[in-house]
Design a protein around this motif. Structure first.
Motif, PDB file in Angstrom:
ATOM      1  N   VAL A 183       0.837  -1.264  -0.025  1.00  0.00           N
ATOM      2  CA  VAL A 183       0.038   0.030   0.068  1.00  0.00           C
ATOM      3  C   VAL A 183       0.966   1.355   0.002  1.00  0.00           C
ATOM      4  N   TRP A 184       0.578   1.885  -0.973  1.00  0.00           N
ATOM      5  CA  TRP A 184       1.416   3.420  -1.306  1.00  0.00           C
ATOM      6  C   TRP A 184       0.578   4.493  -1.040  1.00  0.00           C
ATOM      7  N   GLU A 185       0.873   5.800  -0.720  1.00  0.00           N
ATOM      8  CA  GLU A 185      -0.065   6.794  -0.560  1.00  0.00           C
ATOM      9  C   GLU A 185       0.109   8.017  -1.576  1.00  0.00           C
ATOM     10  N   ALA A 186       1.297   8.158  -2.089  1.00  0.00           N
ATOM     11  CA  ALA A 186       1.535   9.233  -2.946  1.00  0.00           C
ATOM     12  C   ALA A 186       2.840   9.088  -3.613  1.00  0.00           C
ATOM     13  N   TRP A 187       3.034   9.762  -4.761  1.00  0.00           N
ATOM     14  CA  TRP A 187       4.320   9.897  -5.239  1.00  0.00           C
ATOM     15  C   TRP A 187       4.288  11.241  -5.822  1.00  0.00           C
ATOM     16  N   THR A 188       5.507  11.918  -5.785  1.00  0.00           N
ATOM     17  CA  THR A 188       5.820  13.441  -6.420  1.00  0.00           C
ATOM     18  C   THR A 188       7.227  13.663  -7.012  1.00  0.00           C
ATOM     19  N   ASP A 189       7.179  14.446  -7.850  1.00  0.00           N
ATOM     20  CA  ASP A 189       8.365  15.008  -8.328  1.00  0.00           C
ATOM     21  C   ASP A 189       9.316  15.571  -7.044  1.00  0.00           C
ATOM     22  N   GLU A 190      10.597  15.302  -6.959  1.00  0.00           N
ATOM     23  CA  GLU A 190      11.531  16.031  -5.918  1.00  0.00           C
ATOM     24  C   GLU A 190      12.445  16.945  -6.409  1.00  0.00           C
ATOM     25  N   ALA A 191      13.201  17.501  -5.496  1.00  0.00           N
ATOM     26  CA  ALA A 191      13.993  18.611  -5.935  1.00  0.00           C
ATOM     27  C   ALA A 191      15.001  18.460  -7.115  1.00  0.00           C
ATOM     28  N   ALA A 192      15.689  17.359  -7.088  1.00  0.00           N
ATOM     29  CA  ALA A 192      16.962  17.071  -7.967  1.00  0.00           C
ATOM     30  C   ALA A 192      16.207  16.578  -9.349  1.00  0.00           C
ATOM     31  N   PRO A 193      16.950  17.003 -10.455  1.00  0.00           N
ATOM     32  CA  PRO A 193      16.599  16.293 -11.741  1.00  0.00           C
ATOM     33  C   PRO A 193      16.644  14.970 -11.734  1.00  0.00           C
ATOM     34  N   GLY A 194      15.078  14.409 -12.235  1.00  0.00           N
ATOM     35  CA  GLY A 194      15.080  12.818 -12.310  1.00  0.00           C
ATOM     36  C   GLY A 194      14.674  12.528 -10.958  1.00  0.00           C
ATOM     37  N   GLN A 195      14.512  13.312  -9.750  1.00  0.00           N
ATOM     38  CA  GLN A 195      14.313  12.666  -8.366  1.00  0.00           C
ATOM     39  C   GLN A 195      12.860  12.377  -8.107  1.00  0.00           C
ATOM     40  N   THR A 196      12.380  11.367  -7.441  1.00  0.00           N
ATOM     41  CA  THR A 196      11.046  11.266  -6.953  1.00  0.00           C
ATOM     42  C   THR A 196      10.788  10.761  -5.875  1.00  0.00           C
ATOM     43  N   GLU A 197       9.897  11.064  -5.249  1.00  0.00           N
ATOM     44  CA  GLU A 197       9.637  10.404  -3.783  1.00  0.00           C
ATOM     45  C   GLU A 197       8.275   9.524  -3.787  1.00  0.00           C
ATOM     46  N   LEU A 198       8.500   8.546  -3.154  1.00  0.00           N
ATOM     47  CA  LEU A 198       7.198   7.728  -3.062  1.00  0.00           C
ATOM     48  C   LEU A 198       7.124   7.303  -1.705  1.00  0.00           C
ATOM     49  N   ASN A 199       5.754   7.731  -1.319  1.00  0.00           N
ATOM     50  CA  ASN A 199       5.650   7.349   0.328  1.00  0.00           C
ATOM     51  C   ASN A 199       4.709   6.094   0.274  1.00  0.00           C
ATOM     52  N   LEU A 200       5.394   5.079   1.142  1.00  0.00           N
ATOM     53  CA  LEU A 200       4.461   3.937   1.617  1.00  0.00           C
ATOM     54  C   LEU A 200       3.723   4.261   2.791  1.00  0.00           C
ATOM     55  N   ALA A 201       2.521   3.443   2.806  1.00  0.00           N
ATOM     56  CA  ALA A 201       1.290   3.790   3.816  1.00  0.00           C
ATOM     57  C   ALA A 201       2.004   3.374   5.214  1.00  0.00           C
ATOM     58  N   PRO A 202       1.583   3.918   6.375  1.00  0.00           N
ATOM     59  CA  PRO A 202       1.841   3.739   7.514  1.00  0.00           C
ATOM     60  C   PRO A 202       1.335   2.121   8.043  1.00  0.00           C
ATOM     61  N   THR A 203       2.290   1.250   8.722  1.00  0.00           N
ATOM     62  CA  THR A 203       1.861   0.068   8.943  1.00  0.00           C
ATOM     63  C   THR A 203       2.871  -0.469  10.330  1.00  0.00           C
ATOM     64  N   ASP A 204       2.713  -1.540  10.716  1.00  0.00           N
ATOM     65  CA  ASP A 204       3.629  -2.161  11.723  1.00  0.00           C
ATOM     66  C   ASP A 204       5.274  -2.245  11.199  1.00  0.00           C
ATOM     67  N   PRO A 205       6.147  -1.908  12.075  1.00  0.00           N
ATOM     68  CA  PRO A 205       7.419  -1.894  11.548  1.00  0.00           C
ATOM     69  C   PRO A 205       7.838  -3.116  10.636  1.00  0.00           C
ATOM     70  N   MET A 206       7.640  -4.288  10.835  1.00  0.00           N
ATOM     71  CA  MET A 206       8.121  -5.320  10.082  1.00  0.00           C
ATOM     72  C   MET A 206       7.437  -5.390   8.978  1.00  0.00           C
ATOM     73  N   THR A 207       6.161  -5.181   8.927  1.00  0.00           N
ATOM     74  CA  THR A 207       5.657  -5.098   7.391  1.00  0.00           C
ATOM     75  C   THR A 207       6.213  -3.693   6.512  1.00  0.00           C
ATOM     76  N   LEU A 208       6.330  -2.661   7.131  1.00  0.00           N
ATOM     77  CA  LEU A 208       6.789  -1.447   6.493  1.00  0.00           C
ATOM     78  C   LEU A 208       8.254  -1.824   5.974  1.00  0.00           C
ATOM     79  N   THR A 209       9.080  -2.296   6.698  1.00  0.00           N
ATOM     80  CA  THR A 209      10.311  -2.597   6.414  1.00  0.00           C
ATOM     81  C   THR A 209      10.570  -3.680   5.241  1.00  0.00           C
ATOM     82  N   ASP A 210       9.485  -4.781   5.336  1.00  0.00           N
ATOM     83  CA  ASP A 210       9.485  -5.469   4.113  1.00  0.00           C
ATOM     84  C   ASP A 210       9.182  -4.961   3.085  1.00  0.00           C
TER      85      ASP A 210
END
Length: 444
Positions: A183-210
């Motif tokens: 489950v992801w929540e958002a993606w957006t253009d970031e500051a540097a050329p070609g850069q992106t940010e992808l946000n994963l949805a909050p969950t428990d620590p083990m699931t999130l890191t997996d």
């Protein structure tokens, strides 16, 4: 569970955060799904250049090419693509005890310590990466230097006017994540050329890191499929760097313990105190590679001081306190090259230390936390690998919560990395050396 019909890719991370594993047949998977699969302990004994790391005491399970057991966590079994499943596992010694350096084992141990207090953690991550037009083969031929940013050569942030190839890449990535149930929540253009940010949805620590390590693999595979390349180096060009901010909240019986109707909740206050007390030592974990420290420039995004503040994005820890659901701490120190499991473990260790010791935080920074003068009484984040490993080595709190064996190993491995850089062609005075590009571009 139904009988396995697909081949299975066994997955784990080594200490450098690289996704490692092997692919087995359905019959082989059936024979080892409970007892585990043999992996040579060398995976915790070599560096990214496949050299043995020397300088620390090898424990009885490590260093002689013994086999350790990778036991799959069947809760992570998914169909990766037609004909191939994947499963993430943990490493155990011959006597059945967890390998102390195993990244997942460390997260599991700290989650259990929170559970003993009646607390559960929820974590989200903001993944930053840089995309290039060239294929991975073309990037290798150029030594990962002078590549063409995907989506245009100018950088800003939140820009929608990216070219279609950049958008097509992100849409392909999120479609793959949807298919995998990440489950992801958002993606957006970031500051540097070609850069992106992808946000994963909050969950428990083990699931999130997996989810985090799998998302990085998805982003690499999609780049390959589309004839492009992606990197999670902390600073892949001489321009902006890239990070991986973690957002943490703690719950008891489902209620957010970081919310106190606009005040500083005691649990949040002590968590901040623990994170401030361990920040210098945690820097070695959050900024693991030589290039990690090239990000630490005032006014360029990442924090440069051991500081915290309410809604202050220039500080290393940002507190959000005004919402019963979304009140949280944003841990802004880690670079994009961090081992996801170690990053979460360091964060949880600092929080636990603060809660157990009822550590009070230093004064909040209400102004800009960059470029603070010495008289402000706010220390700088260790800005070299050697300063950071020395801080970790001397930190009694992180030794208590992460274990002496991990700390001793990690300090030795970072000392080795520093020596490799300084003896094999690294240039500390370059904005980005060829040595770093060759070592980190694909494996960070």
């Amino acid at each position: 569970m139904s009988e396995q019909s697909n081949n299975v890719r066994l997955e784990a991370t080594n200490h450098d955060g690289t996704l490692i594993g092997k692919t087995v047949t359905p019959a082989k998977f059936a024979s080892g799904r409970t007892a585990g699969f043999a992996f040579a302990d060398v995976l915790f004994a070599i560096d990214l250049g496949t050299q043995f790391v020397l300088g620390d005491a090898y424990e009885d399970w490590r260093g002689n090419l013994y086999d350790i057991a990778m036991i799959p966590d069947l809760g992570t079994l998914v169909e990766w693509k037609p004909g191939l499943d994947s499963v993430i596992g943990d490493f155990y010694k011959k006597d059945g005890t967890p390998v102390p350096l195993c990244p997942r084992n460390m997260v599991r141990s700290l989650v259990a310590r929170l559970a003993d207090k009646g607390l559960t953690a929820t974590i989200a991550v903001e993944i930053e990466a840089t995309l290039f037009e060239e294929s991975i083969q073309e990037a290798r031929a150029k030594g990962y230097r002078d590549l063409t940013p995907l989506g245009g050569s100018t950088g800003s942030t939140y820009q929608i006017a990216r070219s279609g190839d950049w958008v097509a890449y992100m849409e392909a990535v999120t479609a793959r994540l949807d298919a995998l149930g990440i489950v992801w929540e958002a993606w957006t253009d970031e500051a540097a050329p070609g850069q992106t940010e992808l946000n994963l949805a909050p969950t428990d620590p083990m699931t999130l890191t997996d989810n985090w390590v799998r998302t990085k693999q998805v982003m690499r595979e999609v780049a390959n499929d589309l004839g492009h390349t992606v990197t999670f180096m902390a600073k892949p060009t001489a321009g902006f760097g890239q990070g991986a901010h973690l957002n943490l909240s703690l719950q008891r019986d489902g209620a957010n313990q970081f919310y106190a109707d606009g005040d500083l909740a005691p649990l949040l206050r002590h968590s901040v105190g623990g994170l401030m007390a361990t920040m210098a030592g945690n820097t070695s974990i959050a900024l693991p590679q030589i290039t990690s420290y090239r990000r630490l420039e005032d006014f360029s995004g990442p924090p440069t001081t051991i500081s915290w503040g309410v809604n202050n994005k220039t500080a290393s820890v940002r507190a959000i306190i005004h919402h019963p659901k979304y009140s949280r701490l944003e841990y802004r120190l880690p670079g994009a090259d961090v081992n996801p499991y170690y990053a979460a473990a360091g964060l949880l260790a600092g929080v636990l230390a603060g809660i157990d010791g009822k550590i009070e935080p230093p004064a909040e920074v209400t102004d800009m936390a960059w470029c603070l003068p010495d008289r402000a009484g706010v220390a700088r984040i260790p800005d070299t690998m050697s300063k950071a490993w020395r801080a970790l080595d001397a930190d009694p709190l992180l030794r208590e919560y992460l274990g002496d064996e991990f700390v001793d190993f990690w300090v030795a491995s970072r000392r080795w990395e520093w020596m490799e850089f300084h003896t094999k062609g690294g240039d500390p005075f370059s904005p980005l050396s060829e040595w770093e590009s060759l070592r980190y571009f694909e494996f960070a």
